[in-house]
Design an enzyme around this catalytic site. Structure first.
Site, PDB file in Angstrom:
ATOM      1  N   THR A 111      47.549  36.780  55.712  1.00  0.00           N
ATOM      2  CA  THR A 111      48.641  36.210  56.513  1.00  0.00           C
ATOM      3  C   THR A 111      49.226  37.191  57.516  1.00  0.00           C
ATOM      4  O   THR A 111      49.609  36.805  58.619  1.00  0.00           O
ATOM      5  CB  THR A 111      49.771  35.765  55.541  1.00  0.00           C
ATOM      6  OG1 THR A 111      49.187  34.928  54.547  1.00  0.00           O
ATOM      7  CG2 THR A 111      50.857  35.020  56.251  1.00  0.00           C
TER       8      THR A 111
ATOM      9  N   ASP B 143      40.418  35.516  54.123  1.00  0.00           N
ATOM     10  CA  ASP B 143      41.509  35.235  53.203  1.00  0.00           C
ATOM     11  C   ASP B 143      41.176  36.052  51.952  1.00  0.00           C
ATOM     12  O   ASP B 143      40.003  36.122  51.552  1.00  0.00           O
ATOM     13  CB  ASP B 143      41.525  33.737  52.866  1.00  0.00           C
ATOM     14  CG  ASP B 143      42.712  33.366  51.983  1.00  0.00           C
ATOM     15  OD1 ASP B 143      43.591  32.641  52.468  1.00  0.00           O
ATOM     16  OD2 ASP B 143      42.748  33.782  50.804  1.00  0.00           O
TER      17      ASP B 143
ATOM     18  N   SER C 280      41.290  35.526  49.003  1.00  0.00           N
ATOM     19  CA  SER C 280      40.619  34.793  47.917  1.00  0.00           C
ATOM     20  C   SER C 280      39.110  34.980  48.009  1.00  0.00           C
ATOM     21  O   SER C 280      38.397  34.763  47.034  1.00  0.00           O
ATOM     22  CB  SER C 280      40.927  33.303  47.998  1.00  0.00           C
ATOM     23  OG  SER C 280      42.304  33.120  48.023  1.00  0.00           O
TER      24      SER C 280
ATOM     25  N   ASP D 198      47.156  37.864  47.956  1.00  0.00           N
ATOM     26  CA  ASP D 198      46.719  37.176  46.735  1.00  0.00           C
ATOM     27  C   ASP D 198      45.883  38.065  45.806  1.00  0.00           C
ATOM     28  O   ASP D 198      46.054  38.036  44.596  1.00  0.00           O
ATOM     29  CB  ASP D 198      45.922  35.910  47.084  1.00  0.00           C
ATOM     30  CG  ASP D 198      46.820  34.824  47.647  1.00  0.00           C
ATOM     31  OD1 ASP D 198      48.053  34.983  47.581  1.00  0.00           O
ATOM     32  OD2 ASP D 198      46.285  33.820  48.158  1.00  0.00           O
TER      33      ASP D 198
ATOM     34  N   THR E 275      50.737  44.109  40.094  1.00  0.00           N
ATOM     35  CA  THR E 275      50.334  42.726  39.841  1.00  0.00           C
ATOM     36  C   THR E 275      51.103  41.848  40.814  1.00  0.00           C
ATOM     37  O   THR E 275      52.284  42.100  41.062  1.00  0.00           O
ATOM     38  CB  THR E 275      50.782  42.313  38.409  1.00  0.00           C
ATOM     39  OG1 THR E 275      50.165  43.203  37.487  1.00  0.00           O
ATOM     40  CG2 THR E 275      50.392  40.899  38.062  1.00  0.00           C
TER      41      THR E 275
ATOM     42  N   GLN F 278      48.126  40.317  27.254  1.00  0.00           N
ATOM     43  CA  GLN F 278      48.580  39.285  28.193  1.00  0.00           C
ATOM     44  C   GLN F 278      50.027  39.528  28.608  1.00  0.00           C
ATOM     45  O   GLN F 278      50.504  38.947  29.573  1.00  0.00           O
ATOM     46  CB  GLN F 278      48.501  37.900  27.532  1.00  0.00           C
ATOM     47  CG  GLN F 278      47.092  37.483  27.205  1.00  0.00           C
ATOM     48  CD  GLN F 278      47.030  36.121  26.511  1.00  0.00           C
ATOM     49  OE1 GLN F 278      48.001  35.373  26.476  1.00  0.00           O
ATOM     50  NE2 GLN F 278      45.872  35.811  25.965  1.00  0.00           N
TER      51      GLN F 278
END
Ligand code: ASP
Length: 348
Positions: A15, A59, A61, A92, A167, A280
């Site tokens: 972006t 991007d 991703s 991302d 993260t 986690q």
């Protein structure tokens, strides 16, 4: 007159480098060589800025190990010519990419700062300008001829983090990243405040940069959840050529102690598959042996990831698998901090 610090800006996509097409309203990448025209404030910085862009910006991703290699090759090629590097990627997967790059660069003596933004640079309320200007300012901060930062970092929304500790935590807030197990290396307020005691200091300043370009991508992240079927676990652990697994466990590294599950892990380890235990939980560390449900994992040879992030664990696994280490060396190397990614007593 003192020589100006030189910064190389590498635009890979995301972006931050996009503007709205007035006709279609869709976001499209702009020509990065015009970056100073878009942000005239950059001229006030005491450095020269050159930019280079991926031919086809992506991007994030679509980020993968081939692009990781492209990024480190750009750094390698320009390492001697520039004093600092600012790498722009989509947010991302920025924690994955920046963690991987941290492992791929050995003996780093110059700042590599990843940044991006939640809103495009031309947007009225954009976070891109602050992120970019401060990332460049950090990359060009030298004291007595030496860079204040000589590691791979991620700058976002007033905070500089060690990249392999980060993260992405928010899809819609400007504060998009967190580093749960390690404090920020710097904070930008009225002053740019470096937490110097936390910043990595290269030990041997004479050593040349070593670039590790090969990563093993036959790896998987297996996130446990109550009710996960044994068939799913079995299928994943039997993926042909699988070399490594990041096992996302509960709490301080606990997992089901059902015989079927443990036997599957045991068989996989026997076949030479490395299994890394990462919690986690967003904060805290794996402590195998604290509970019965993790003692078994330890006994069968699952490797503790300590307080490493998932993003960093998968990157470190890809990096170490290429080194063809003996089982015990692999174990040792994974558990010790090699780029500041795990909290232990060993300096990197
Ligand atoms: N989807 C975008 C990307 O990661 C979002 C961003 O740039 O932050 O490439």
């Amino acid at each position: 007159m003192a020589k100006k610090i030189s910064i190389l800006l590498v635009y890979t996509g995301g972006t931050i480098g996009m503007i709205k097409d007035k006709k279609t309203n869709a976001l499209k990448p702009f020509n990065f060589s015009q970056i100073v025209a878009k942000i005239p404030e950059l001229e006030q910085l005491n450095c020269t800025i050159k930019s280079i862009s991926f031919d086809k910006p992506i991007d994030s991703s679509n980020m993968n190990t081939v692009y990781y290699k492209d990024i480190v090759e750009i750094i390698e090629k320009n390492y001697k010519k520039f004093d600092g590097f600012v790498i722009l990627t989509g947010s991302d997967t920025m924690s994955y990419a920046s963690s991987a790059v941290s492992f791929m660069l050995d003996n780093l003596q110059k700042p590599i700062i990843f940044t991006g933004s939640q809103l495009p640079i031309g947007d009225l309320r954009t976070d891109a300008k602050e992120n970019l200007i401060t990332a460049i300012e950090i990359a060009s901060t030298y004291k007595k001829g030496k860079p204040v930062i000589s590691e791979v970092c991620l700058y976002f929304e007033y905070k500089l983090y060690r990249a392999n500790r980060t993260t992405k935590i928010s899809a819609d807030q400007f504060e998009a990243f967190a580093s749960m197990n390690f404090p920020p290396l710097a904070e930008s307020g009225v002053h740019l405040k470096f937490n110097e005691h936390l910043i990595h200091q290269p030990k041997n300043k004479e050593q040349a940069l070593i670039v590790h370009k090969n990563l093993v991508d036959e790896v998987v992240i297996l996130k446990l959840f109550p009710g996960i079927s044994i068939l799913v676990v079995k299928s994943i652990l039997n993926i042909p050529n699988l070399k490594g697994v990041v096992l996302e466990t509960y709490g301080s590294g606990n997992a089901s102690n059902s015989e079927d599950f443990i036997n599957l892990l045991k068989e996989a380890i026997k076949k030479g598959i490395k299994i890394i235990n990462v919690t986690q939980c967003k904060r805290g560390a794996v402590m195998m042996g604290d509970y019965d449900t993790s003692l078994l994992l330890k006994k069968i040879g699952v490797i503790s990831g300590g307080d490493i992030t998932i993003e960093s664990a998968i990157s470190k696994l890809m990096y170490l698998l290429d080194k063809k280490l003996s089982d015990s060396d692999f174990n040792k190397m994974f558990k010790k901090s090699i780029r500041g990614e795990i909290t232990n007593n060993i300096d990197f």
